[in-house]
Write an enzyme that holds these catalytic residues in place. Structure first.
Site, PDB file in Angstrom:
ATOM      1  N   LYS A  22       0.848  -1.210   0.000  1.00  0.00           N
ATOM      2  CA  LYS A  22       0.000   0.000   0.000  1.00  0.00           C
ATOM      3  C   LYS A  22       0.878   1.253   0.000  1.00  0.00           C
ATOM      4  CE  LYS A  22      -1.734   1.482   4.081  1.00  0.00           C
ATOM      5  NZ  LYS A  22      -1.432   2.880   4.452  1.00  0.00           N
ATOM      6  N   ASN A  23       1.914   1.272   0.859  1.00  0.00           N
ATOM      7  CA  ASN A  23       2.699   2.486   1.051  1.00  0.00           C
ATOM      8  C   ASN A  23       3.735   2.746  -0.036  1.00  0.00           C
ATOM      9  OD1 ASN A  23       1.107   2.907   3.218  1.00  0.00           O
ATOM     10  ND2 ASN A  23       2.622   2.352   4.760  1.00  0.00           N
ATOM     11  N   CYS A 116      -4.501  12.071  13.241  1.00  0.00           N
ATOM     12  CA  CYS A 116      -5.297  10.833  13.359  1.00  0.00           C
ATOM     13  C   CYS A 116      -5.010  10.232  14.730  1.00  0.00           C
ATOM     14  CB  CYS A 116      -4.941   9.876  12.232  1.00  0.00           C
ATOM     15  SG  CYS A 116      -3.276   9.270  12.361  1.00  0.00           S
ATOM     16  N   ARG A 121       0.810  14.245  13.468  1.00  0.00           N
ATOM     17  CA  ARG A 121       1.233  14.023  12.082  1.00  0.00           C
ATOM     18  C   ARG A 121       1.380  15.345  11.293  1.00  0.00           C
ATOM     19  NH1 ARG A 121      -1.139   8.573   9.814  1.00  0.00           N
ATOM     20  NH2 ARG A 121       0.889   8.603   8.778  1.00  0.00           N
ATOM     21  N   ASP A 307       4.710   0.389  12.178  1.00  0.00           N
ATOM     22  CA  ASP A 307       3.479  -0.199  11.647  1.00  0.00           C
ATOM     23  C   ASP A 307       3.285  -1.656  12.055  1.00  0.00           C
ATOM     24  OD1 ASP A 307       3.385   1.572   8.439  1.00  0.00           O
ATOM     25  OD2 ASP A 307       3.021   2.183  10.516  1.00  0.00           O
ATOM     26  N   ARG A 399      -8.737  -0.404   4.929  1.00  0.00           N
ATOM     27  CA  ARG A 399      -7.890   0.615   4.315  1.00  0.00           C
ATOM     28  C   ARG A 399      -6.566   0.007   3.865  1.00  0.00           C
ATOM     29  NH1 ARG A 399      -7.169   6.137   7.367  1.00  0.00           N
ATOM     30  NH2 ARG A 399      -5.795   6.231   5.570  1.00  0.00           N
TER      31      ARG A 399
HETATM   32  C1  EPZ Z   1       4.264   6.762   6.371  1.00  0.00           C
HETATM   33  O1  EPZ Z   1       3.519   7.833   6.897  1.00  0.00           O
HETATM   34  C2  EPZ Z   1       3.296   5.595   6.311  1.00  0.00           C
HETATM   35  N1  EPZ Z   1       2.144   5.935   5.466  1.00  0.00           N
HETATM   36  C3  EPZ Z   1       2.790   5.242   7.717  1.00  0.00           C
HETATM   37  O2  EPZ Z   1       1.992   4.064   7.586  1.00  0.00           O
HETATM   38  C4  EPZ Z   1       3.989   4.919   8.606  1.00  0.00           C
HETATM   39  O3  EPZ Z   1       3.538   4.680   9.917  1.00  0.00           O
HETATM   40  C5  EPZ Z   1       4.970   6.102   8.595  1.00  0.00           C
HETATM   41  O4  EPZ Z   1       5.358   6.412   7.241  1.00  0.00           O
HETATM   42  C6  EPZ Z   1       6.218   5.807   9.394  1.00  0.00           C
HETATM   43  O5  EPZ Z   1       6.862   4.680   8.867  1.00  0.00           O
HETATM   44  C7  EPZ Z   1       2.296   5.911   4.116  1.00  0.00           C
HETATM   45  O6  EPZ Z   1       3.376   5.671   3.600  1.00  0.00           O
HETATM   46  C8  EPZ Z   1       1.070   6.216   3.309  1.00  0.00           C
HETATM   47  P1  EPZ Z   1       6.445   9.962   8.450  1.00  0.00           P
HETATM   48  P2  EPZ Z   1       4.184   9.324   6.906  1.00  0.00           P
HETATM   49  O7  EPZ Z   1       6.390  11.281   7.783  1.00  0.00           O
HETATM   50  O8  EPZ Z   1       5.079   9.511   5.755  1.00  0.00           O
HETATM   51  C9  EPZ Z   1       6.953  13.011  11.965  1.00  0.00           C
HETATM   52  C10 EPZ Z   1       0.118   2.699   7.816  1.00  0.00           C
HETATM   53  O9  EPZ Z   1      -0.332   2.139   8.827  1.00  0.00           O
HETATM   54  N2  EPZ Z   1       6.829  14.035  10.910  1.00  0.00           N
HETATM   55  O10 EPZ Z   1       7.534   9.016   8.077  1.00  0.00           O
HETATM   56  O11 EPZ Z   1       3.065  10.295   7.117  1.00  0.00           O
HETATM   57  C11 EPZ Z   1       5.680  12.216  12.171  1.00  0.00           C
HETATM   58  O12 EPZ Z   1       4.798  12.879  13.065  1.00  0.00           O
HETATM   59  C12 EPZ Z   1       0.597   4.135   7.926  1.00  0.00           C
HETATM   60  O13 EPZ Z   1       0.255   2.158   6.690  1.00  0.00           O
HETATM   61  C13 EPZ Z   1       7.114  15.355  11.231  1.00  0.00           C
HETATM   62  O14 EPZ Z   1       7.445  15.663  12.369  1.00  0.00           O
HETATM   63  O15 EPZ Z   1       5.054   9.244   8.235  1.00  0.00           O
HETATM   64  C14 EPZ Z   1       6.199  10.923  12.741  1.00  0.00           C
HETATM   65  O16 EPZ Z   1       6.431  11.088  14.119  1.00  0.00           O
HETATM   66  C15 EPZ Z   1       0.341   4.737   9.295  1.00  0.00           C
HETATM   67  N3  EPZ Z   1       7.012  16.299  10.246  1.00  0.00           N
HETATM   68  C16 EPZ Z   1       7.543  10.726  12.022  1.00  0.00           C
HETATM   69  O17 EPZ Z   1       7.909  12.031  11.531  1.00  0.00           O
HETATM   70  C17 EPZ Z   1       6.652  15.967   8.963  1.00  0.00           C
HETATM   71  O18 EPZ Z   1       6.595  16.876   8.099  1.00  0.00           O
HETATM   72  C18 EPZ Z   1       7.491   9.767  10.842  1.00  0.00           C
HETATM   73  O19 EPZ Z   1       6.426  10.184  10.021  1.00  0.00           O
HETATM   74  C19 EPZ Z   1       6.373  14.623   8.668  1.00  0.00           C
HETATM   75  C20 EPZ Z   1       6.469  13.668   9.649  1.00  0.00           C
END
Ligand code: EPZ
Length: 420
Positions: A22-23, A116, A121, A307, A399
Site C-alpha cells: 500500500k505504502n 489521526c 502528524r 506499523d 484501508r
Molecule cells: C508513512 O507515513 C506511512 N504511510 C505510515 O503508515 C507509517 O507509519 C509512517 O510512514 C512511518 O513509517 C504511508 O506511507 C502512506 P512519516 P508518513 O512522515 O510519511 C513526523 C500505515 O499504517 N513528521 O515518516 O506520514 C511524524 O509525526 C501508515 O500504513 C514530522 O514531524 O510518516 C512521525 O512522528 C500509518 N514532520 C515521524 O515524523 C513531517 O513533516 C514519521 O512520520 C512529517 C512527519
C-alpha cells in the site's frame, strides 16, 4: 457498517499470498501526475486507500482504469491543481500529490491532512523541503497553496525530531525530478517503499541515485515518460502474518514476501525462539512452542517498523514474562492497549512505552477497531483468544489489508464478516 466475528483458539495452517505494498502504491500513483503519458501499475492492492487515490487522481483530471490489481493511469485533458479536503482528510497519503502537482503545473492547492489517532502528524518537513526547491507555499484556510516560476535543485536536510519522514521524502524527491540542477536530500527516508518510488521514477526517465540510503541525489530532467511497473510486496502485511502465526502457534508459508525487508522483525523473533525457513520470495513460519519475551523500540527503516508495533504487542501479551515496547516514531500509538486489556491482557502505558506482562491466554470479547494497524493487532488477538470475538468498525482494516478475512479463512481460521 461491517464487523468481523472470530471463533479463536485454534492453530492455522497453509500458504498465504502477500499483496502489493500500500505504502509504495500510493506515492507511485501520485508520481503519475509527473507525465501526460500512460502508466500501467501492476500488483496494486485493492484497498480503501488505493481507491481513494484513484478518486483523487480522477478529480485532478487523470483517466484511471482498474482491473483487479492492475491500474492504468493516463491523461484526460489538462490537469487540475486542487486536491480537496474531503479526499485528503480521509487519507493523509493524498498529501503526496503536492510535490508532483506543483512540479508539473507550477502551482497547486492541496488540503492539509488532519491528524489521526496515532498522532498529530505534522507536514512541516514536506513544506520545508519543497520551499528549498524555490517553491513558494502559503497556508490558506487549511490548504497548502504552492507556486513556483522555476523549480531549482538544492541541498535539503529532511531530518525531523522523530527522524526521517517517508512521505516528505516522497514529495520532495518527486518534485526534484523536474527541477533545474541537482538536489541532495540528506536524512532521507530509507524505507523500501521510497526505494520502489525512486525506481519507478527512474523507469520514467528521472535521474536518481542513493535510494534506500539516507542520502538521495536527483538530477532534474525536462520531461518524464509513461511506464509499465510492478509494485513491491507489502512488508507490513507480511510482518502481520508472521506475528499472527507466532501468536496462534501456526504453520504458515508466506508467498511473495521479501525477507530482506523484514530483518528487524525476524531478528527479534528468532531471538525469542521462533523458527523460520526462507526461500527466494517465501517465508515459512512454524510456531510450535512458546517464545521468550523480547523488548523492542521502533525507529525509521531499517529499524523495527512502527506499523508492526501493535501487532507485536499482541504477541508479547501472550508471551509469559515482561516485555517493554517503545514507539519512538509515534509516541501516542497505543490505542490498542485498552482493547487488548479488555480481552485479558495485562499492559500498562507510560508515555511512549507500553509495559507488557504476558498472560497464558486471552478471552474473546466485543471490541472496536480504531486505526489500521491497531485493528490488525485486534484480529490477531481474536484468533488467539478462547471463544468469540466481534470487532466493529472494520473499515479501518479495509484501508490497508486486501481480503484479510478471505486470506485467513484460507488458512483455516473461523472468521466471518457480518453487518453491524
Ligand atoms: C508513512 O507515513 C506511512 N504511510 C505510515 O503508515 C507509517 O507509519 C509512517 O510512514 C512511518 O513509517 C504511508 O506511507 C502512506 P512519516 P508518513 O512522515 O510519511 C513526523 C500505515 O499504517 N513528521 O515518516 O506520514 C511524524 O509525526 C501508515 O500504513 C514530522 O514531524 O510518516 C512521525 O512522528 C500509518 N514532520 C515521524 O515524523 C513531517 O513533516 C514519521 O512520520 C512529517 C512527519
Amino acid at each position: 457498517m461491517n464487523k468481523l466475528v472470530i471463533e479463536g483458539g485454534k492453530s492455522l495452517k497453509g500458504t498465504v499470498k502477500i499483496s502489493g505494498a500500500k505504502n509504495a502504491a500510493l506515492p507511485i500513483m501520485a508520481a503519475t501526475l509527473l507525465t501526460d503519458e500512460r502508466c500501467v501499475l501492476h500488483n496494486v492492492p485493492k484497498l480503501r486507500d488505493t481507491q481513494t487515490m484513484v478518486k483523487l487522481l480522477t478529480s485532478l483530471g487523470k483517466a484511471v482504469e482498474c482491473d483487479k490489481n492492475t491500474v492504468c493511469i493516463s491523461s484526460n485533458g489538462p490537469l487540475k491543481s486542487m486536491a480537496h479536503y474531503d479526499l485528503v482528510s480521509t487519507m493523509r497519503g493524498s498529501f503526496c500529490v503536492l510535490g508532483p502537482l506543483v512540479a508539473k503545473l507550477g502551482h497547486a492547492k492541496v488540503s492539509l491532512p488532519g491528524g489521526c489517532v496515532i498522532g498529530v502528524r505534522p507536514v512541516d518537513l514536506h513544506l520545508k523541503g519543497l520551499k528549498r526547491l524555490n517553491i513558494k507555499i502559503e497556508i490558506e484556510n487549511g490548504y497548502a497553496v504552492a507556486s513556483t516560476k522555476s523549480l531549482k535543485g538544492n541541498n535539503i536536510y529532511l531530518g525531523g525530531v522523530f527522524g526521517s519522514s517517508v512521505l516528505a521524502t516522497a514529495n520532495v524527491m518527486m518534485a526534484a525530478t523536474l527541477a533545474q540542477g541537482d538536489t541532495v536530500i540528506e536524512s532521507a527516508a530509507c524505507e523500501p517503499e521510497i526505494e520502489d518510488l525512486a525506481n519507478f521514477l527512474s523507469f520514467m526517465g528521472a535521474q536518481i541515485t542513493g535510494q534506500g540510503t539516507p542520502r538521495i541525489t536527483i538530477t532534474g530532467v525536462k520531461k518524464l515518460h509513461g511506464v509499465d511497473y510492478k509494485i513491491i510486496p507489502d512488508r507490513i502485511e507480511a510482518g502481520t502474518f508472521i506475528l499472527l502465526a507466532a501468536a496462534t502457534k501456526s504453520d504458515i508459508t508466506l508467498k511473495g514476501a521479501y525477507i530482506n525487508h523484514l530483518l528487524a522483525l525476524t531478528d527479534v523473533l528468532e531471538e525469542a525462539g521462533l523458527e523460520f525457513d526462507y526461500g527466494v520470495d517465501t517465508i515459512h513460519v512454524k510456531a510450535s512452542r512458546g517464545l521468550d519475551p523480547m523488548s523492542i523500540t521502533t525507529y525509521p527503516y531499517p529499524g523495527f517498523p512502527t506499523d508492526l508495533q501493535a501487532q507485536y504487542m499482541t504477541l508479547m501479551a501472550l508471551t509469559p514474562g515482561v516485555s517493554v515496547i517503545t514507539d519512538k516514531v509515534y509516541p501516542d500509538r497505543f490505542i490498542h492497549i485498552a482493547e487488548l486489556n479488555r480481552m485479558g491482557a495485562s499492559i500498562r502505558r507510560e508515555g511512549m512505552i507500553g509495559i507488557v506482562q504476558g498472560v497464558k491466554g486471552l478471552v474473546g470479547a466485543q471490541i472496536m477497531a480504531s486505526d489500521l494497524r491497531a485493528s490488525a493487532a485486534l484480529v490477531i488477538a481474536g484468533l488467539a483468544a478462547k471463544g468469540k470475538t466481534e470487532i466493529s468498525r472494520i473499515y479501518h482494516l479495509e484501508r490497508g489489508y486486501e481480503n484479510l478475512d478471505q486470506k485467513l479463512r484460507g488458512l483455516g481460521a473461523k472468521i466471518s464478516r457480518r453487518k453491524e
